[in-house]
Write a protein that holds these residues in place. Structure first.
Motif, PDB file in Angstrom:
ATOM      1  N   GLY A 148       3.930  -8.892 -10.562  1.00  0.00           N
ATOM      2  CA  GLY A 148       3.104  -7.702 -10.650  1.00  0.00           C
ATOM      3  C   GLY A 148       2.918  -7.079  -9.283  1.00  0.00           C
ATOM      4  N   SER A 201       3.499  -4.803 -14.227  1.00  0.00           N
ATOM      5  CA  SER A 201       3.378  -6.232 -14.505  1.00  0.00           C
ATOM      6  C   SER A 201       4.624  -6.693 -15.232  1.00  0.00           C
ATOM      7  CB  SER A 201       2.177  -6.534 -15.400  1.00  0.00           C
ATOM      8  OG  SER A 201       0.954  -6.245 -14.789  1.00  0.00           O
ATOM      9  N   GLY A 236      -0.616  -9.279 -14.144  1.00  0.00           N
ATOM     10  CA  GLY A 236      -0.032  -9.087 -12.821  1.00  0.00           C
ATOM     11  C   GLY A 236      -0.563  -7.871 -12.093  1.00  0.00           C
TER      12      GLY A 236
END
Length: 249
Positions: free
Chosen positions: A149, A167, A172
């Motif tokens: 992420g 992400s 993330g």
């Protein structure tokens, strides 16, 4: 009915029209044309303005009302996320993979959106800003240095203007945002611009500010002296587990 927009002059140092003059429909559209040179982009961000357009369009400049904003001391963490963070082995860094982050943001699917506004021209422009120390990436790494992420944006003075996040694993992008907010709060930076509201940003804790309030705050924050340059050392390596407050706090 045709829309008449101010066309930007050739000089990248020329001032932008006031953000208060942006159209109601399309909401926040302010000006057209110009280029994506570093002087022009920095001039735009200092004025609370950002570019947003698709491949088939000319460069369009925006200053929406209301404005989506994160306070660096105001991003909520659910009990579930706090429990998960305490067990996480993720690590957050800055400016170690800018090109990889912006490419991942460009390829990330968006609800209700076909294609991406992060065109090759935009990528090149922000990579140039990154080389000059004005654009930054926040990266979230899992075990084995796997990027899960991140986000990127532009800093001017003590104001961070977020551009996009992604992400590849659940959480993330939020970990990247929370880590950025933690560091910025420690540095005395109070705000993160999130540009245009959407359900995802609101779910993460974004607030909606009237444009007048936002532009007033930006004018003050971008005037605070901060050196340009890489954030890798300044940001450090932040374990995601440290982002969760202890029980009772």
């Amino acid at each position: 009915m045709s829309i008449r927009l101010p066309a930007l002059p050739a000089d990248p140092e020329a001032p932008f029209p006031s953000g208060h003059l942006a159209l109601r429909q399309p909401a926040g559209l302010l000006a057209i044309g110009g280029d994506l040179s570093p002087p022009r982009l920095l001039n735009a961000y200092r004025s609370g303005i950002f570019p947003w357009y698709s491949d088939e369009q000319p460069i369009l400049w925006w200053c929406p009302d209301p404005r989506a904003v994160f306070r660096t001391d105001g991003i909520p963490l659910s009990s579930r996320l706090r429990r998960w963070l305490r067990r996480s082995d993720w690590l957050v860094r800055a400016d170690t993979a800018f090109a990889q982050v912006i490419d991942a943001c460009a390829m990330s699917p968006r609800s209700g959106q076909q294609g991406t506004w992060i065109t090759p021209e935009m990528i090149g422009a922000y990579v140039d800003l990154h080389r000059l120390g004005h654009a930054h990436s926040i990266e979230v790494y899992a075990a084995g240095e796997r990027l899960v992420g991140g986000l990127y944006g532009v800093s001017v003075g003590q104001m961070f203007f977020g551009e996009s996040m992604f992400s590849t694993e659940s959480g993330g992008s939020k970990v990247a945002l929370v880590a950025l907010a933690r560091r910025l709060r420690n540095w005395g930076w109070p705000l993160i611009d999130a540009q245009v509201e959407n359900d995802h940003l609101l779910s993460l804790g974004a607030e909606l500010w009237p444009r007048e309030r936002f532009l007033s705050e930006v004018s003050a924050l971008v005037s605070r002296p901060e050196p340009a340059g890489s954030w890798t050392t300044r940001f450090g390596a932040l374990p995601a587990a440290e982002l969760a407050p202890l029980p009772g706090n």
